[in-house]
Design a protein around this motif. Structure first.
Motif, PDB file in Angstrom:
ATOM      1  N   GLU A 110      -2.953  15.783  -0.876  1.00 37.86           N
ATOM      2  CA  GLU A 110      -4.111  15.285  -1.039  1.00 37.86           C
ATOM      3  C   GLU A 110      -3.301  14.545  -2.865  1.00 37.86           C
ATOM      4  N   ARG A 111      -2.587  14.360  -3.918  1.00 35.04           N
ATOM      5  CA  ARG A 111      -2.157  14.134  -4.558  1.00 35.04           C
ATOM      6  C   ARG A 111      -1.864  12.671  -4.727  1.00 35.04           C
ATOM      7  N   PHE A 112      -0.699  12.558  -3.601  1.00 36.65           N
ATOM      8  CA  PHE A 112      -0.326  11.713  -3.461  1.00 36.65           C
ATOM      9  C   PHE A 112      -0.723  10.663  -2.258  1.00 36.65           C
ATOM     10  N   THR A 113      -1.550  10.844  -1.268  1.00 36.59           N
ATOM     11  CA  THR A 113      -2.363   9.928  -0.584  1.00 36.59           C
ATOM     12  C   THR A 113      -3.592   9.958  -1.281  1.00 36.59           C
ATOM     13  N   TYR A 114      -3.937  10.128  -2.476  1.00 36.15           N
ATOM     14  CA  TYR A 114      -5.258   9.642  -3.845  1.00 36.15           C
ATOM     15  C   TYR A 114      -4.622   8.405  -4.520  1.00 36.15           C
ATOM     16  N   PHE A 115      -3.564   9.109  -5.179  1.00 38.49           N
ATOM     17  CA  PHE A 115      -2.420   7.857  -5.300  1.00 38.49           C
ATOM     18  C   PHE A 115      -2.053   6.516  -5.200  1.00 38.49           C
ATOM     19  N   SER A 116      -2.129   6.933  -3.343  1.00 39.35           N
ATOM     20  CA  SER A 116      -1.483   6.174  -3.028  1.00 39.35           C
ATOM     21  C   SER A 116      -3.268   4.893  -2.691  1.00 39.35           C
ATOM     22  N   LYS A 117      -4.223   5.606  -2.557  1.00 42.62           N
ATOM     23  CA  LYS A 117      -5.532   4.076  -2.276  1.00 42.62           C
ATOM     24  C   LYS A 117      -5.998   4.093  -3.016  1.00 42.62           C
ATOM     25  N   ALA A 118      -5.596   5.046  -4.290  1.00 45.51           N
ATOM     26  CA  ALA A 118      -5.808   4.223  -5.593  1.00 45.51           C
ATOM     27  C   ALA A 118      -5.194   3.038  -5.957  1.00 45.51           C
ATOM     28  N   ALA A 119      -3.916   2.887  -5.987  1.00 44.43           N
ATOM     29  CA  ALA A 119      -2.677   2.317  -5.932  1.00 44.43           C
ATOM     30  C   ALA A 119      -3.713   1.104  -5.579  1.00 44.43           C
ATOM     31  N   VAL A 120      -3.825   1.218  -3.835  1.00 44.80           N
ATOM     32  CA  VAL A 120      -4.052  -0.280  -3.197  1.00 44.80           C
ATOM     33  C   VAL A 120      -5.486  -0.652  -4.081  1.00 44.80           C
ATOM     34  N   GLU A 121      -6.358   0.094  -4.003  1.00 43.48           N
ATOM     35  CA  GLU A 121      -8.202  -0.520  -4.800  1.00 43.48           C
ATOM     36  C   GLU A 121      -7.490  -0.840  -6.181  1.00 43.48           C
ATOM     37  N   TYR A 122      -6.584  -0.358  -7.158  1.00 43.07           N
ATOM     38  CA  TYR A 122      -6.239  -1.728  -8.453  1.00 43.07           C
ATOM     39  C   TYR A 122      -5.700  -2.279  -8.435  1.00 43.07           C
ATOM     40  N   LEU A 123      -4.857  -3.108  -6.725  1.00 40.04           N
ATOM     41  CA  LEU A 123      -3.934  -3.666  -6.972  1.00 40.04           C
ATOM     42  C   LEU A 123      -4.939  -5.358  -6.703  1.00 40.04           C
ATOM     43  N   ILE A 124      -5.643  -5.190  -5.484  1.00 40.81           N
ATOM     44  CA  ILE A 124      -6.460  -5.588  -4.882  1.00 40.81           C
ATOM     45  C   ILE A 124      -7.364  -5.851  -6.051  1.00 40.81           C
ATOM     46  N   SER A 125      -8.103  -5.312  -7.026  1.00 39.01           N
ATOM     47  CA  SER A 125      -8.855  -5.763  -7.877  1.00 39.01           C
ATOM     48  C   SER A 125      -8.303  -6.494  -8.738  1.00 39.01           C
ATOM     49  N   ARG A 126      -6.630  -6.820  -8.811  1.00 37.67           N
ATOM     50  CA  ARG A 126      -6.181  -7.888 -10.414  1.00 37.67           C
ATOM     51  C   ARG A 126      -6.197  -8.885  -9.451  1.00 37.67           C
ATOM     52  N   LYS A 127      -6.401  -9.552 -10.356  1.00 35.32           N
ATOM     53  CA  LYS A 127      -6.093 -11.243 -10.264  1.00 35.32           C
ATOM     54  C   LYS A 127      -4.589 -12.063 -10.739  1.00 35.32           C
ATOM     55  N   ASN A 128      -3.436 -11.200 -10.525  1.00 36.38           N
ATOM     56  CA  ASN A 128      -2.879 -11.725 -10.045  1.00 36.38           C
ATOM     57  C   ASN A 128      -1.378 -10.767  -9.348  1.00 36.38           C
ATOM     58  N   GLN A 129      -2.039 -11.545  -8.216  1.00 34.26           N
ATOM     59  CA  GLN A 129      -1.343 -10.391  -6.183  1.00 34.26           C
ATOM     60  C   GLN A 129       0.348 -10.425  -6.114  1.00 34.26           C
TER      61      GLN A 129
END
Ligand code: ADP
Length: 492
Positions: A110-129
């Motif tokens: 749960e810890r690392f699948t949550y981290f993976s999801k959050a990482a992708v959500e963060y990335l797609i929300s960024r201007k600088n891809q």
């Protein structure tokens, strides 16, 4: 190129083993070659905060959905030796990364699948891809899946590096549904539906390219023994799997200026004078270590082992090598850590047994500073692993002119060549090796090594010279990664 590395470890601020060293060394080498690199890891409460520069918040309000709930996350940033690191801090009721440890919790999935999801959500929300998203081992292997299944309009190329096939991250489809990965996807929902989903397997299927950390390991994971059950997946995908040998960061591991040494000495002897300085430098560090560990001040061969004490590393052969070294009149220092209670107990008993012995020291701890001194102060370094995807300790030992005794597997096979039996050119032969992980194998290599140190100074000098000749840096491997990234971006 703009590359983002996402992982569970980064050296030295969040280190368990070689994965952390690779994240640091590879990132630094890529930056040196002119690329823009960021590293994203969880914000563990046990990070070595004192090593970080300019830690500050980038984003306080990053929202991630898990099941029916939405959780807030903070993104932090800091620098280590000029490298930009991002940290993800979930404000989650389970306090996923406030456990005082990196792995070993019962909800690691749960810890690392949550981290993976959050990482992708963060990335797609960024201007600088970033153009390349490079993930490592099972903790972040879900990221290529999330990109392709949930955010197909983002065209980032994903690379997965397998540092160790033994750990795969098994979960149920419920875990993934919680993160928004639907039930309908056949590949993610093998039948019967209760069958665990394998995160590393999905990562291999979904990543645009997969690498392993040595060429021999790339071959080994195509076998049942080496793949821990994933051989069919590996063979099916072998057209997109490449073995690239790890390097070491030659500034971090540098006998010429390592602050943990009592006396610094040359890393590469160009003249006879410098070989003499290596021998004298090692001698002085050895004396200091003997004083520090309350060992006999003696010129007998000193053998080291620095290792996680887990079945992969053959703890029973490490113990055997220690006893054999003592029986042959040498000294032995073990620096090991483990979270396996039965192994801890065995070595604790051994520690008690030898507590007043003046030729052996057993330290059950994680100690970076002592590790540096040990690499410099010892003569021989033993690695009897059952399997070793790359192995960094033999490379670090060579860097400090400490001669490896290694079992021929994975990356050890690609980097340590026997002085007596290798078919390699003589100047590449840099250690003692053995084929099978058993006591006869250890005897064969260890006995020759101890004998050589004591009775054959000329051969020993050749070994020292050859050890320091090998290119251990990230230079060549970083170029191979750059080529691979460029191919993914159609830039070659
Ligand atoms: P693995 O990643 O399987 O543990 P590697 O050889 O690839 O093995 O990398 C191990 C890294 O961890 C090396 O940098 C080694 O010096 C370090 N290390 C292992 N055990 C310890 C310990 N007990 N204390 C300090 N460093 C350790």
């Amino acid at each position: 190129m703009h590359i983002l590395q996402i992982a569970s470890e980064f050296s030295p601020v969040a280190k368990v083993g070689g994965l952390a060293d690779v994240l640091y060394g590879l990132s630094k080498a890529l930056v040196k070659k002119g690329h823009q690199v960021e590293i994203l890891i969880p914000k563990y409460d046990c990070l070595l905060f004192s090593q970080l520069d300019d830690l500050h918040i980038l984003d306080r309000n990053m929202i991630v959905k898990e099941g029916q709930e939405c959780y807030q996350n903070t993104i932090w940033t800091a620098y280590f030796n000029g490298l930009k690191i991002l940290f993800l801090e979930p404000h989650h009721p389970q306090h996923y990364f406030n456990r005082g440890q990196i792995y070993g919790c019962k909800d690691d999935i749960e810890r690392f699948t949550y981290f993976s999801k959050a990482a992708v959500e963060y990335l797609i929300s960024r201007k600088n891809q970033p153009e390349i998203v490079h993930v490592h081992d099972w903790p972040t292997a879900l990221i290529p899946v999330l990109y392709k299944e949930l955010y197909p309009r983002f065209q980032q190329k994903t690379i997965l590096t397998i540092h160790n096939m033994e750990h795969q991250g098994k979960c149920t489809s419920f875990h993934l549904q919680q993160l928004g990965l639907g039930k309908t996807n056949d590949q993610l929902q093998p039948s019967p539906s209760s069958h665990p989903i394998n995160l590393l397997k999905e990562g291999i299927e979904y990543a645009d390219h997969v690498t392993t950390v040595s060429v021999s390991y790339e071959q080994e994971i195509q076998t049942a023994e080496g793949a821990f059950g994933l051989q069919e997946t590996v063979i099916k995908n072998r057209h997109k799997i490449t073995g690239i040998l790890n390097g070491i960061d030659e500034d971090f591991w540098n006998p010429e200026k390592d602050p943990h040494l009592v006396r610094n000495y040359p890393a590469r002897p160009k003249k006879d004078k410098e070989l003499k300085q290596i021998i004298e430098g090692k001698q002085e560090n050895k004396q200091q270590l003997q004083v520090h560990l309350n060992l006999h001040l003696s010129h007998v061969p000193l053998v080291a082992c620095i290792s996680r004490l887990v079945p992969q590393k053959s703890p029973e052969l490490i113990q055997y090598a220690l006893e054999r070294t003592l029986a042959k009149g040498g000294q032995f220092v073990l620096l090991g850590s483990t979270c396996i209670p039965s192994i801890y107990e065995t070595f604790q008993n051994l520690q008690t047994h030898y507590q007043n012995h003046k030729d052996v020291s057993i330290l059950l701890d994680q100690d970076e500073s002592l590790a540096h001194l040990l690499f410099a102060a010892t003569d021989l370094f033993i690695i009897p692993s059952l399997f070793e995807p790359c192995g960094l300790t033999q490379l670090i030992a060579l860097r400090y002119s400490t001669i490896p005794i290694a079992r021929m597997t994975g990356g050890l096979k690609d980097t340590v060549f026997d002085i007596d039996t290798s078919s390699r050119p003589f100047e590449e032969r840099n250690g003692f090796t053995f084929e099978f992980p058993d006591t006869q194998g250890v005897d064969w290599a260890l006995d020759r090594a101890l004998y050589c140190y004591r009775n054959d100074p000329q051969k020993w000098e050749i070994l020292l010279r050859n050890a320091t000749k090998k290119d251990l840096s990230w230079e060549q491997s970083a170029l191979e990664y750059i080529k691979l990234y460029s191919l993914q971006l159609n830039r070659l």
